[in-house]
Design a protein around this motif. Sequence first.
Motif, PDB file in Angstrom:
ATOM      1  N   ASP A   1      31.683  59.091  40.372  1.00 19.76           N
ATOM      2  CA  ASP A   1      32.485  59.603  39.439  1.00 19.76           C
ATOM      3  C   ASP A   1      33.969  59.295  40.192  1.00 19.76           C
ATOM      4  O   ASP A   1      35.226  58.619  39.517  1.00 19.76           O
ATOM      5  CB  ASP A   1      32.776  60.787  38.783  1.00 19.76           C
ATOM      6  N   THR A   2      34.208  60.017  40.850  1.00 17.98           N
ATOM      7  CA  THR A   2      35.824  59.532  42.239  1.00 17.98           C
ATOM      8  C   THR A   2      36.263  58.125  41.662  1.00 17.98           C
ATOM      9  O   THR A   2      37.294  57.626  41.418  1.00 17.98           O
ATOM     10  CB  THR A   2      35.472  59.726  43.169  1.00 17.98           C
ATOM     11  N   TYR A   3      35.685  56.890  42.177  1.00 17.79           N
ATOM     12  CA  TYR A   3      35.577  55.394  42.062  1.00 17.79           C
ATOM     13  C   TYR A   3      36.293  55.460  40.625  1.00 17.79           C
ATOM     14  O   TYR A   3      37.130  54.637  40.693  1.00 17.79           O
ATOM     15  CB  TYR A   3      34.359  54.610  42.810  1.00 17.79           C
ATOM     16  N   LEU A   4      34.965  55.568  39.920  1.00 18.32           N
ATOM     17  CA  LEU A   4      35.322  54.888  38.751  1.00 18.32           C
ATOM     18  C   LEU A   4      36.825  56.171  37.715  1.00 18.32           C
ATOM     19  O   LEU A   4      37.096  54.997  36.903  1.00 18.32           O
ATOM     20  CB  LEU A   4      34.128  55.661  38.366  1.00 18.32           C
ATOM     21  N   GLN A   5      36.619  57.227  38.068  1.00 19.89           N
ATOM     22  CA  GLN A   5      37.877  57.410  37.343  1.00 19.89           C
ATOM     23  C   GLN A   5      39.196  58.238  37.675  1.00 19.89           C
ATOM     24  O   GLN A   5      39.842  58.593  37.433  1.00 19.89           O
ATOM     25  CB  GLN A   5      37.001  59.372  36.566  1.00 19.89           C
ATOM     26  N   ARG A   6      39.210  57.805  39.114  1.00 13.77           N
ATOM     27  CA  ARG A   6      40.512  58.111  40.110  1.00 13.77           C
ATOM     28  C   ARG A   6      40.972  55.898  40.808  1.00 13.77           C
ATOM     29  O   ARG A   6      42.181  56.121  39.715  1.00 13.77           O
ATOM     30  CB  ARG A   6      40.468  59.143  41.157  1.00 13.77           C
ATOM     31  N   PHE A   7      40.274  56.023  40.608  1.00 16.78           N
ATOM     32  CA  PHE A   7      40.550  54.877  41.974  1.00 16.78           C
ATOM     33  C   PHE A   7      40.666  53.955  41.830  1.00 16.78           C
ATOM     34  O   PHE A   7      41.835  53.508  41.788  1.00 16.78           O
ATOM     35  CB  PHE A   7      39.238  55.188  43.919  1.00 16.78           C
ATOM     36  N   GLU A   8      39.778  53.462  40.000  1.00 11.80           N
ATOM     37  CA  GLU A   8      40.195  52.679  39.203  1.00 11.80           C
ATOM     38  C   GLU A   8      41.470  52.366  39.030  1.00 11.80           C
ATOM     39  O   GLU A   8      42.170  51.353  38.483  1.00 11.80           O
ATOM     40  CB  GLU A   8      39.175  52.083  38.472  1.00 11.80           C
ATOM     41  N   GLY A   9      41.782  53.294  38.719  1.00 15.72           N
ATOM     42  CA  GLY A   9      43.320  53.776  37.942  1.00 15.72           C
ATOM     43  C   GLY A   9      44.326  53.637  38.518  1.00 15.72           C
ATOM     44  O   GLY A   9      45.496  53.073  37.773  1.00 15.72           O
ATOM     45  N   VAL A  10      44.195  53.245  40.225  1.00 17.42           N
ATOM     46  CA  VAL A  10      45.951  53.284  41.358  1.00 17.42           C
ATOM     47  C   VAL A  10      45.255  52.207  41.725  1.00 17.42           C
ATOM     48  O   VAL A  10      46.202  51.316  42.851  1.00 17.42           O
ATOM     49  CB  VAL A  10      45.828  54.220  42.052  1.00 17.42           C
ATOM     50  N   GLU A  11      44.478  51.159  41.539  1.00 18.15           N
ATOM     51  CA  GLU A  11      44.034  49.815  42.341  1.00 18.15           C
ATOM     52  C   GLU A  11      44.782  48.639  42.041  1.00 18.15           C
ATOM     53  O   GLU A  11      45.550  47.904  42.591  1.00 18.15           O
ATOM     54  CB  GLU A  11      42.743  49.246  41.591  1.00 18.15           C
ATOM     55  N   GLY A  12      45.704  49.008  40.410  1.00 18.98           N
ATOM     56  CA  GLY A  12      46.074  47.529  40.619  1.00 18.98           C
ATOM     57  C   GLY A  12      47.690  47.493  41.307  1.00 18.98           C
ATOM     58  O   GLY A  12      48.365  46.711  41.295  1.00 18.98           O
ATOM     59  N   ALA A  13      48.809  48.847  41.111  1.00 16.79           N
ATOM     60  CA  ALA A  13      49.418  48.798  42.315  1.00 16.79           C
ATOM     61  C   ALA A  13      49.565  48.998  43.175  1.00 16.79           C
ATOM     62  O   ALA A  13      50.051  48.848  44.323  1.00 16.79           O
ATOM     63  CB  ALA A  13      50.230  50.707  41.256  1.00 16.79           C
ATOM     64  N   LEU A  14      48.590  49.422  43.630  1.00 14.54           N
ATOM     65  CA  LEU A  14      47.670  48.883  45.668  1.00 14.54           C
ATOM     66  C   LEU A  14      47.655  47.827  45.699  1.00 14.54           C
ATOM     67  O   LEU A  14      47.875  47.813  46.843  1.00 14.54           O
ATOM     68  CB  LEU A  14      46.571  50.145  45.956  1.00 14.54           C
ATOM     69  N   ILE A  15      47.194  47.301  45.003  1.00 18.37           N
ATOM     70  CA  ILE A  15      47.313  45.760  45.389  1.00 18.37           C
ATOM     71  C   ILE A  15      48.605  45.500  45.468  1.00 18.37           C
ATOM     72  O   ILE A  15      48.341  44.145  46.868  1.00 18.37           O
ATOM     73  CB  ILE A  15      46.069  44.881  43.771  1.00 18.37           C
ATOM     74  N   GLU A  16      49.109  45.407  44.684  1.00 21.70           N
ATOM     75  CA  GLU A  16      50.252  44.560  44.711  1.00 21.70           C
ATOM     76  C   GLU A  16      51.053  45.172  45.886  1.00 21.70           C
ATOM     77  O   GLU A  16      51.529  44.392  46.956  1.00 21.70           O
ATOM     78  CB  GLU A  16      51.682  44.962  43.464  1.00 21.70           C
ATOM     79  N   GLN A  17      50.880  46.356  47.201  1.00 24.18           N
ATOM     80  CA  GLN A  17      51.735  47.144  48.204  1.00 24.18           C
ATOM     81  C   GLN A  17      50.271  46.104  49.093  1.00 24.18           C
ATOM     82  O   GLN A  17      51.132  46.089  50.585  1.00 24.18           O
ATOM     83  CB  GLN A  17      51.056  48.208  48.574  1.00 24.18           C
ATOM     84  N   ASP A  18      49.465  46.133  49.373  1.00 19.91           N
ATOM     85  CA  ASP A  18      48.756  45.459  50.125  1.00 19.91           C
ATOM     86  C   ASP A  18      46.759  46.004  49.571  1.00 19.91           C
ATOM     87  O   ASP A  18      46.229  46.654  49.736  1.00 19.91           O
ATOM     88  CB  ASP A  18      47.999  47.098  51.471  1.00 19.91           C
ATOM     89  N   ALA A  19      46.300  44.199  49.728  1.00 17.98           N
ATOM     90  CA  ALA A  19      45.341  44.002  48.947  1.00 17.98           C
ATOM     91  C   ALA A  19      44.446  44.148  49.704  1.00 17.98           C
ATOM     92  O   ALA A  19      42.897  44.400  49.719  1.00 17.98           O
ATOM     93  CB  ALA A  19      45.028  42.476  48.366  1.00 17.98           C
ATOM     94  N   ASN A  20      44.102  44.384  51.110  1.00 21.94           N
ATOM     95  CA  ASN A  20      43.348  44.167  52.067  1.00 21.94           C
ATOM     96  C   ASN A  20      43.108  45.258  52.666  1.00 21.94           C
ATOM     97  O   ASN A  20      41.478  46.033  52.543  1.00 21.94           O
ATOM     98  CB  ASN A  20      43.674  44.144  53.693  1.00 21.94           C
ATOM     99  N   LEU A  21      44.163  46.946  51.819  1.00 24.22           N
ATOM    100  CA  LEU A  21      43.396  48.032  51.461  1.00 24.22           C
ATOM    101  C   LEU A  21      42.651  48.446  50.770  1.00 24.22           C
ATOM    102  O   LEU A  21      41.960  49.407  51.254  1.00 24.22           O
ATOM    103  CB  LEU A  21      45.018  48.916  51.992  1.00 24.22           C
ATOM    104  N   VAL A  22      42.907  47.832  49.252  1.00 24.39           N
ATOM    105  CA  VAL A  22      42.540  47.951  48.383  1.00 24.39           C
ATOM    106  C   VAL A  22      41.061  47.624  49.235  1.00 24.39           C
ATOM    107  O   VAL A  22      39.963  48.427  48.619  1.00 24.39           O
ATOM    108  CB  VAL A  22      43.032  47.631  47.430  1.00 24.39           C
TER     109      VAL A  22
END
Length: 275
Positions: free
Chosen positions: A201-222
Amino acid sequence: MQSVVKKLIVRKYRNAGLIAGLCTLLATGQAAANGAVGDHVNHLQDHLGQYTEEVNWLVGKFDGVVDTYEEKGQKATHSDSMIEFWEEVDFHSAIETNYVPVYAMIWQGIYGVKQAIDAGAPVETVRAEQAKLDQALWQALGAVKLAAQYQQKGLLAKIQTTEAEPTTAPETLEDIKHRLDRVVAKYAEKLPDAATTIVHDTYLQRFEGVEGALIEQDANLVEDLEKDFNVTLPKALSSNASVDDVRQVVVAMQAKLDKAKALLIEAEKDRKDVF
């Protein structure tokens, strides 16, 4: 028991030689293993005497269980009563709503003693587990006392009846970290399915919502975090790993989330500087 805690303050706390990060509080409603959370958690200072009495009572009750094991043997010892004692006291929800990591340690300690008794371990082994449990209880009491001080100063929000959603990406990442603490707590309670549900639930409801912004900064970290959410942590939860092993996975994930949060904060700062 389901309980989701939104934590607003993080402080460092030392007790009995252990480092415990104190805690974070509180904008969500929740239900504890022993029923609904009582309003006493919004008035910690008024109940510190009660909590102290309850911790002393628990220490005595747990000691009585081990004494019975030592004097009368395994068949005469009701190890399940330790769980009943723990769920009976108000202190249970006081620590659960204030500091999930040590809440998980208490469950880990209870099961450490219980499993040692159930396995017919030497009394010395059971006593060693009991000592760790007692230490966790006193550490928890110290954490609640410190939380009471912050609450008295108006630095901690009261528990509400509805969950407050994070409104920014950094807040979302903090919320994810706290949900991961609850994963450890559920696993320590011997509820691996509930722990796994929180992960998904945390992955679907929380992390996926910030993935796009994070990929711009560090795709490997995502990519690393996606693997942690979908492979590493679920595998640990389903493989009968120790609570310490699960905690190590969570701590490593939380360090990555801290890095992600710092990247997003810096990126936002850079955008503001441009404009």
